[in-house]
Design a protein around this motif. Structure first.
Motif, PDB file in Angstrom:
ATOM      1  N   GLY A   1      12.063  -2.948   4.024  1.00 38.64           N
ATOM      2  CA  GLY A   1      13.352  -3.570   4.340  1.00 38.64           C
ATOM      3  C   GLY A   1      13.366  -4.095   5.761  1.00 38.64           C
ATOM      4  N   THR A   2      12.798  -3.324   6.677  1.00 45.85           N
ATOM      5  CA  THR A   2      12.724  -3.767   8.080  1.00 45.85           C
ATOM      6  C   THR A   2      11.856  -5.001   8.213  1.00 45.85           C
ATOM      7  OG1 THR A   2      12.955  -1.461   8.769  1.00 45.85           O
ATOM      8  CG2 THR A   2      12.182  -3.034  10.421  1.00 45.85           C
ATOM      9  N   TRP A   3      10.713  -4.973   7.529  1.00 39.70           N
ATOM     10  CA  TRP A   3       9.822  -6.142   7.564  1.00 39.70           C
ATOM     11  C   TRP A   3      10.524  -7.369   6.990  1.00 39.70           C
ATOM     12  CZ3 TRP A   3       4.543  -3.961   5.392  1.00 39.70           C
ATOM     13  CH2 TRP A   3       4.009  -3.076   6.331  1.00 39.70           C
ATOM     14  N   PHE A   4      11.269  -7.157   5.920  1.00 42.74           N
ATOM     15  CA  PHE A   4      11.953  -8.285   5.267  1.00 42.74           C
ATOM     16  C   PHE A   4      12.970  -8.914   6.213  1.00 42.74           C
ATOM     17  CE2 PHE A   4      15.350 -10.064   2.598  1.00 42.74           C
ATOM     18  CZ  PHE A   4      14.604 -10.944   1.841  1.00 42.74           C
TER      19      PHE A   4
ATOM     20  N   ALA B   1       6.282  -8.551   3.743  1.00 45.09           N
ATOM     21  CA  ALA B   1       7.410  -7.926   3.047  1.00 45.09           C
ATOM     22  C   ALA B   1       7.677  -8.553   1.682  1.00 45.09           C
ATOM     23  CB  ALA B   1       8.660  -8.008   3.922  1.00 45.09           C
ATOM     24  N   VAL B   2       7.819  -9.874   1.624  1.00 42.73           N
ATOM     25  CA  VAL B   2       8.201 -10.521   0.364  1.00 42.73           C
ATOM     26  C   VAL B   2       7.146 -10.305  -0.728  1.00 42.73           C
ATOM     27  CG1 VAL B   2       8.724 -12.721  -0.746  1.00 42.73           C
ATOM     28  CG2 VAL B   2       9.693 -12.188   1.490  1.00 42.73           C
ATOM     29  N   PRO B   3       5.854 -10.605  -0.469  1.00 42.89           N
ATOM     30  CA  PRO B   3       4.874 -10.343  -1.541  1.00 42.89           C
ATOM     31  C   PRO B   3       4.790  -8.869  -1.918  1.00 42.89           C
ATOM     32  CG  PRO B   3       3.762 -10.980   0.498  1.00 42.89           C
ATOM     33  CD  PRO B   3       5.214 -11.266   0.685  1.00 42.89           C
ATOM     34  N   ALA B   4       4.982  -7.970  -0.944  1.00 44.88           N
ATOM     35  CA  ALA B   4       4.942  -6.543  -1.268  1.00 44.88           C
ATOM     36  C   ALA B   4       6.123  -6.159  -2.156  1.00 44.88           C
ATOM     37  CB  ALA B   4       4.956  -5.713   0.014  1.00 44.88           C
ATOM     38  N   LEU B   5       7.306  -6.680  -1.843  1.00 43.66           N
ATOM     39  CA  LEU B   5       8.476  -6.352  -2.665  1.00 43.66           C
ATOM     40  C   LEU B   5       8.328  -6.911  -4.076  1.00 43.66           C
ATOM     41  CD1 LEU B   5      11.286  -6.915   0.000  1.00 43.66           C
ATOM     42  CD2 LEU B   5      10.645  -4.754  -1.078  1.00 43.66           C
ATOM     43  N   ILE B   6       7.739  -8.097  -4.203  1.00 45.27           N
ATOM     44  CA  ILE B   6       7.507  -8.645  -5.551  1.00 45.27           C
ATOM     45  C   ILE B   6       6.518  -7.778  -6.311  1.00 45.27           C
ATOM     46  CG2 ILE B   6       6.559 -10.625  -6.813  1.00 45.27           C
ATOM     47  CD1 ILE B   6       7.662 -12.424  -4.626  1.00 45.27           C
ATOM     48  N   LEU B   7       5.477  -7.302  -5.605  1.00 47.82           N
ATOM     49  CA  LEU B   7       4.517  -6.406  -6.254  1.00 47.82           C
ATOM     50  C   LEU B   7       5.185  -5.117  -6.728  1.00 47.82           C
ATOM     51  CD1 LEU B   7       1.130  -6.378  -4.316  1.00 47.82           C
ATOM     52  CD2 LEU B   7       1.519  -6.860  -6.731  1.00 47.82           C
TER      53      LEU B   7
ATOM     54  N   TRP C   1      -2.457  -8.169   2.137  1.00 52.26           N
ATOM     55  CA  TRP C   1      -3.600  -7.678   2.920  1.00 52.26           C
ATOM     56  C   TRP C   1      -3.817  -8.524   4.172  1.00 52.26           C
ATOM     57  CZ3 TRP C   1      -6.151  -3.262   2.810  1.00 52.26           C
ATOM     58  CH2 TRP C   1      -7.365  -3.175   3.485  1.00 52.26           C
ATOM     59  N   SER C   2      -3.758  -9.844   4.024  1.00 56.42           N
ATOM     60  CA  SER C   2      -3.968 -10.733   5.161  1.00 56.42           C
ATOM     61  C   SER C   2      -2.884 -10.550   6.218  1.00 56.42           C
ATOM     62  CB  SER C   2      -3.980 -12.200   4.692  1.00 56.42           C
ATOM     63  OG  SER C   2      -5.026 -12.429   3.790  1.00 56.42           O
ATOM     64  N   ALA C   3      -1.633 -10.490   5.782  1.00 53.78           N
ATOM     65  CA  ALA C   3      -0.529 -10.359   6.729  1.00 53.78           C
ATOM     66  C   ALA C   3      -0.638  -9.058   7.513  1.00 53.78           C
ATOM     67  CB  ALA C   3       0.806 -10.424   5.983  1.00 53.78           C
ATOM     68  N   TYR C   4      -0.961  -7.962   6.811  1.00 51.15           N
ATOM     69  CA  TYR C   4      -1.060  -6.687   7.517  1.00 51.15           C
ATOM     70  C   TYR C   4      -2.286  -6.670   8.431  1.00 51.15           C
ATOM     71  CZ  TYR C   4      -1.227  -1.786   8.602  1.00 51.15           C
ATOM     72  OH  TYR C   4      -1.259  -0.601   9.296  1.00 51.15           O
ATOM     73  N   SER C   5      -3.410  -7.194   7.948  1.00 48.36           N
ATOM     74  CA  SER C   5      -4.640  -7.175   8.745  1.00 48.36           C
ATOM     75  C   SER C   5      -4.477  -7.941  10.049  1.00 48.36           C
ATOM     76  CB  SER C   5      -5.803  -7.776   7.938  1.00 48.36           C
ATOM     77  OG  SER C   5      -6.021  -7.046   6.757  1.00 48.36           O
TER      78      SER C   5
END
Length: 550
Positions: free
Chosen positions: A329-332, A524-530, A512-516
């Motif tokens: 949520g914070t990342w979003f 945030a958005v791709p993680a929430l969709i996952l 993975w790319s965003a975090y790396s």
């Protein structure tokens, strides 16, 4: 199949059964010889899905015996083996210590709000462990949210999260539901009058649990522990994020630094350890039979232990669910405010790419699964058994090994399809084919063999009887298996990193790319969709298994 058709088929089935019985020509199901075409198709599928491992073995032989021995016994290799073994043992033990008490509390006691806790403590299963690892590093890592919160109070550093401790903590929180779900099912089917009988013989509650309940639930705990151990051994994301040198992380690092010989040898060691775990679980489980379906009587009253029990459930749920929810949520909210992260901006093509390859994988897996499941369900014999077992090898082998083997195979003999979606989809099929085979085989077993026989007596060809009778009956199982393949493909990380074509981005590669690169807001958005897709997988499991949360 409409009602009239069904009624006619059943009448004809009775006629066919009568004729067969009178002629003495009935063939017991499972003992006839499978059609040659189906046998060849089933055997071909088995060979195709074993190709990556066969190639990996061949590559390891090319290294040479002396060099292979030297690489295998050097201190770094031994350390990686010891690290992986310690991680598997620690996570499996911790998952049992968390999962079994939670199952007992939600099934056998008067824990308040049991239905809520049943769902809450199951939900961590829908969160990919690498997303959990992202969240824990962000919240509790160096310069994380908790440390910044405590700095005004003079706290300048927190205990180190990286390494063995962090990997064990994260993997335990996102794998204990395997033990919880299997143990809960065993407890629900257990005859509790046996426990009451033990109590009447002056056994304490603990002695009754140890001598009666434990033997009853031991196979279920072993089954859940096997899943935990295999997941821990094959997981790539969490050891990589926690900077812990397990097999998968070192194989990935060696491959990218051109240490391909060592990567191949480590992959074979990883496969060997996987097979050892399977053998150990089979030995522990043995041929022991546990009979359930008995009477469940009054629940155990927690009394003064009710508060600690609620605290235990709350603590586990808060760590496993609240931490990633708050962090994502914070990342979003931060989202696009990360300066310099414009190249990582979310694009709908990531969703379309993920959905596209997952759908293609589900379709190909269904085609591969058909002959294997049909032969395994209707016929006994070497071909049927070996073909079905072969499909499970890819599922037990970590994705990083499958990816590495296909890289070698593609660059050596399949260059036209290397770095293409064809090879990526093939890797997914090798990994997740058993989900389609298992679901489809169970559906074939539920089809009354008299129905297609009746269609034959009405003049249908074998193919026509299959299309008009068998196929509609197995369609729900086929669709269920395809749905599971689709959803697990969406979350697969290491094989995607190894084999995705250049420029082809999916939700997992984007996370993975965003975090790396340190741009957490872009993950945030791709993680929430996952997570939403993973939640759908839980719904599929619930609808398929009729999971009871009462």
């Amino acid at each position: 199949m409409d009602a009239e058709h069904s009624t006619g088929a059943n009448d004809a089935a009775s006629d066919a059964e009568d004729r067969s019985a009178s002629n003495g020509a009935s063939t017991p199901l499972g003992e006839s010889t499978p059609p040659l075409g189906l046998s060849l198709a089933s055997a071909t599928v088995a060979v195709v899905v074993l190709l990556p491992l066969i190639w990996l073995v061949r590559l390891a032989f090319d290294v040479g015996v002396e060099e292979a021995v030297a690489l295998s016994v050097r201190p770094q290799t031994v350390e990686v083996f010891a690290n992986s073994a310690a991680l598997v043992v620690a996570v499996t033990a911790a998952s049992i210590l968390v999962g079994v008490p939670l199952a007992y509390l939600t099934v056998r006691t008067d824990l308040p709000f049991r239905r809520f806790w049943t769902v809450a403590v199951s939900l961590p299963l829908v969160i990919p462990s690498y997303i959990g690892a992202f969240a824990f590093v962000t919240a509790f890592g160096p310069q994380g949210a908790l440390q910044r919160l405590l700095e005004p109070f003079g706290v300048e550093s927190l205990p180190r999260l990286y390494g063995f401790t962090g990997a064990t903590l994260v993997l335990t929180l996102y794998t204990y539901p395997y033990v919880y779900i299997t143990t809960r099912a065993a407890l629900k089917s257990m005859d509790t009058t046996l426990v009451e009988a033990a109590r009447t013989l002056r056994h304490t509650r603990w002695e009754a649990f140890r001598r009666v309940t434990v033997p009853q639930i031991r196979p279920a705990v072993a089954a859940g522990s096997l899943l935990v151990a295999l997941y821990t051994l094959s997981d790539f994301g969490t050891p990589a994020i926690m900077r812990f040198d397990a097999f998968t992380r070192v194989i990935f690092v060696e491959f990218n630094s051109f240490g391909r010989d060592l990567a191949a040898l480590l992959s074979l060691q990883l496969v060997a350890v996987t097979l050892l775990i399977l053998a150990a679980e089979s030995r522990i489980r043995g041929d022991e039979q546990v009979y359930g379906g008995g009477r469940a009587t009054d629940r155990v009253r927690l009394g003064r232990w009710k508060g600690p029990a609620l605290g235990f459930c709350t603590g586990v749920s808060a760590l496993a669910l609240a931490v990633p929810s708050v962090v994502l949520g914070t990342w979003f909210v931060r989202g696009a405010s990360d300066v310099g992260s414009e190249t990582l901006a979310f694009d709908i093509s990531y969703v379309l790419n993920s959905v596209g390859v997952a759908a293609a994988t589900a379709a190909v897996a269904a085609i591969f699964a058909f002959p294997v499941a049909y032969v395994a369900a209707h016929h006994r014999g070497t071909v049927a058994t070996l073909a079905e077992r072969a499909t499970y090898v890819g599922y037990a082998v970590p994705g990083v090994v499958i990816g590495l083997a296909l890289v070698y195979l593609g660059t050596s003999y399949a260059q036209p399809i290397y770095q293409t979606l064809y090879l990526l989809v093939f890797a997914y099929v090798v990994r997740f084919l058993p989900q389609a085979v298992g679901s489809l085989r169970a559906s074939f077993l539920r089809v009354d063999p008299k129905l297609p026989e009746a269609a034959r007596t009405l003049g249908r060809t074998p193919g026509g009887a299959f299309r008009s009778v068998t196929l509609p009956l197995v369609a729900p199982g086929l669709l269920g298996g395809m749905a599971l393949v689709f959803l697990t493909t969406m979350k697969e990380l290491p094989a995607t990193l190894f084999l995705a074509p250049t420029g082809f981005e999916t939700l997992v590669t984007r996370v993975w790319s965003a975090y790396s690169q340190g741009y957490f807001g872009r993950a945030a958005v791709p993680a929430l969709i996952l997570l939403a897709v993973s939640g759908l997988s839980m719904l599929v499991i619930v609808s398929q298994e009729g999971y009871d949360v009462k």
